[in-house]
Design an enzyme around this catalytic site. Structure first.
Site, PDB file in Angstrom:
ATOM      1  N   PRO A  26       0.844  -1.256   0.089  1.00 40.52           N
ATOM      2  CA  PRO A  26      -0.097  -0.025   0.009  1.00 40.52           C
ATOM      3  C   PRO A  26       0.759   1.201   0.005  1.00 40.52           C
ATOM      4  CG  PRO A  26       0.084  -0.864   2.203  1.00 40.52           C
ATOM      5  CD  PRO A  26       0.775  -1.968   1.293  1.00 40.52           C
ATOM      6  N   HIS A 170      -4.566  -0.836   8.687  1.00 39.20           N
ATOM      7  CA  HIS A 170      -3.497  -0.116   8.895  1.00 39.20           C
ATOM      8  C   HIS A 170      -3.212  -0.007  10.290  1.00 39.20           C
ATOM      9  CE1 HIS A 170      -0.036   2.096   8.351  1.00 39.20           C
ATOM     10  NE2 HIS A 170      -0.314   2.952   7.111  1.00 39.20           N
ATOM     11  N   ALA A 172      -0.084   0.579  11.640  1.00 39.04           N
ATOM     12  CA  ALA A 172       1.737   0.940  11.679  1.00 39.04           C
ATOM     13  C   ALA A 172       1.938   2.234  11.674  1.00 39.04           C
ATOM     14  CB  ALA A 172       2.217   0.176  10.623  1.00 39.04           C
ATOM     15  N   TYR A 175       0.053   5.807  13.096  1.00 37.60           N
ATOM     16  CA  TYR A 175      -1.228   6.074  13.021  1.00 37.60           C
ATOM     17  C   TYR A 175      -2.167   5.669  14.128  1.00 37.60           C
ATOM     18  CZ  TYR A 175       0.176   7.682   8.297  1.00 37.60           C
ATOM     19  OH  TYR A 175       0.996   8.505   7.197  1.00 37.60           O
ATOM     20  N   ARG A 224      -1.372  -4.681   9.393  1.00 36.81           N
ATOM     21  CA  ARG A 224       0.222  -4.274   9.081  1.00 36.81           C
ATOM     22  C   ARG A 224       0.459  -3.671  10.360  1.00 36.81           C
ATOM     23  NH1 ARG A 224       2.729   0.111   4.530  1.00 36.81           N
ATOM     24  NH2 ARG A 224       4.105  -1.552   3.634  1.00 36.81           N
ATOM     25  N   GLY A 334       6.927  -2.039  -2.668  1.00 34.21           N
ATOM     26  CA  GLY A 334       6.460  -0.730  -2.895  1.00 34.21           C
ATOM     27  C   GLY A 334       7.117   0.229  -3.880  1.00 34.21           C
ATOM     28  N   ARG A 335       8.105   0.907  -3.707  1.00 31.82           N
ATOM     29  CA  ARG A 335       8.452   2.009  -4.725  1.00 31.82           C
ATOM     30  C   ARG A 335       8.821   1.429  -6.202  1.00 31.82           C
ATOM     31  NH1 ARG A 335      13.090   3.855  -2.172  1.00 31.82           N
ATOM     32  NH2 ARG A 335      12.977   2.026  -1.194  1.00 31.82           N
TER      33      ARG A 335
END
Length: 367
Positions: A26, A170, A172, A175, A224, A334-335
């Site tokens: 994500p 989420h 992690a 947050y 996560r 990811g990237r």
């Protein structure tokens, strides 16, 4: 790229058949004006499915709770227009033979990095803290907590209704849910606080339980987690395996099928005395499916990458070795996938010359 075939072993988790071990991680894109994902978002995810990614986890999408988001262009997971947009995302990904889960999110007491937008409500957190001794927003009441738990469960129910293949929570990166885990931001004296990390899992456990009741047993739930926080990259929740076990066991018992462990660099040991990373320890301690993530296939980590530093393609041999000995089960990328939807195809074909670098300009559009 020796033994790359280890990435292409099928995998089953909670009734979901994945064709390979690669997951699109994500990544917030802020390309959904007014919180509504459009055709370009559907096409963005569909391109990764067409290129063979085994599972897609969407960018964080906020639940129906005032103050749950910190950017008007982050997608939401409620409202007729947004849900129609997500229905098209699911349709487009499934048409390419892909599998997809939404990541359900509440940002808590954080400050958005991409917008000066004012939230629709005062920000909320366990104790009115953004970081240890950094006041921001207000402390949640037990009624707020109950409403937030319901918001996560309702979102999961919508995901199931649209045909998503699972849901991710989420929890992690500092947050809201992570703020409950973290002693530095959870100073509560009621049942949602406590001196131990195990005590402070209650909020997350109740979210997982509520989601499981909503969706039944047929939909995988991913959670996560991370040690680090955007408020403090050196922060740690668990100082050792026993503390990590005390955190994860009640969450898995509540219904978590996949433990998605975020690190800045996947190869770094989680604890002294072992070379297991965080996902490796999660798998060892719980027996549940473990997913690793962190600088896969790139020379620099995502913090420096999103800060403007370019990252070059790099070897995945160490990743393949660890996956081959089943240290973890799934690999979130990811990237590298953000830059190039065909990353996995290049790996499969041994075409290292086609792998692309990541730089901040890749964020300017949905490739």
């Amino acid at each position: 790229m020796p033994a790359a075939e280890t990435l292409f072993r099928p995998y089953d988790v909670a009734g979901l058949r994945l064709p390979n071990r690669v997951v699109m991680a994500p990544m917030t894109r802020s390309r959904s004006p007014g919180g509504v994902p459009g055709p370009d978002v559907a096409a963005y995810y569909a391109r990764r499915a067409r290129a063979g990614v085994g599972l897609i986890i969407t960018e964080g999408t906020v639940v129906e709770r005032p103050g749950s988001g910190d950017d008007p262009n982050v997608p939401r997971f409620w409202g007729e227009a947004a849900m129609a947009g997500w229905a098209e995302v699911v349709r487009a990904v499934h048409a390419e033979g892909g599998r997809i889960m939404p990541q359900l999110w509440h940002v808590g007491a954080t400050q958005g990095r991409r917008s000066q937008w004012a939230a629709d409500a005062q920000v909320e957190s366990p104790s009115g803290l953004m970081a240890p001794d950094a006041a921001f927003g207000r402390a949640m009441t037990e009624a707020d907590i109950a409403d937030t738990i319901d918001a996560f469960a309702s979102a999961a129910g919508r995901a199931a209704g649209l045909g998503f293949d699972g849901v991710e929570i989420h929890a992690a990166h500092g947050y809201l849910i992570d703020q409950f885990f973290w002693a530095g931001t959870n100073r509560r004296t009621d049942r949602y606080g406590g001196a131990s990390l195990a005590d402070r899992t209650r909020f997350a456990v109740e979210i997982v339980q509520a989601i499981r009741r909503e969706v039944g047993d047929g939909l995988p739930i991913s959670l996560r987690i991370s040690q680090w926080k955007q408020q403090d990259y050196a922060a740690r929740l668990a100082e050792g395996p026993s503390e990590l076990a005390a955190m994860l066991e009640p969450l898995c018992e509540a219904g978590v099928d996949i433990v998605h462990c975020s690190q800045r660099r996947f190869w770094e040991p989680a604890f002294e005395g072992s070379d297991l990373n965080l996902a490796g320890w999660a798998r060892h301690l719980t027996g549940r499916t473990a997913m690793t993530v962190g600088s896969v296939g790139l020379s620099g980590d995502f913090i420096t990458g999103f800060g403007g530093e370019a990252s070059a393609p790099t070897s995945i041999d160490q990743l393949l070795e660890r996956l081959g000995r089943d240290e973890f089960d799934l690999v979130a990328v990811g990237r590298a996938l953000l830059s190039d939807p065909h990353w996995l195809e290049s790996i499969a074909q041994g075409r290292g010359d086609r792998l692309q670098a990541f730089d901040i300009s890749k964020l300017d559009q949905l490739h």
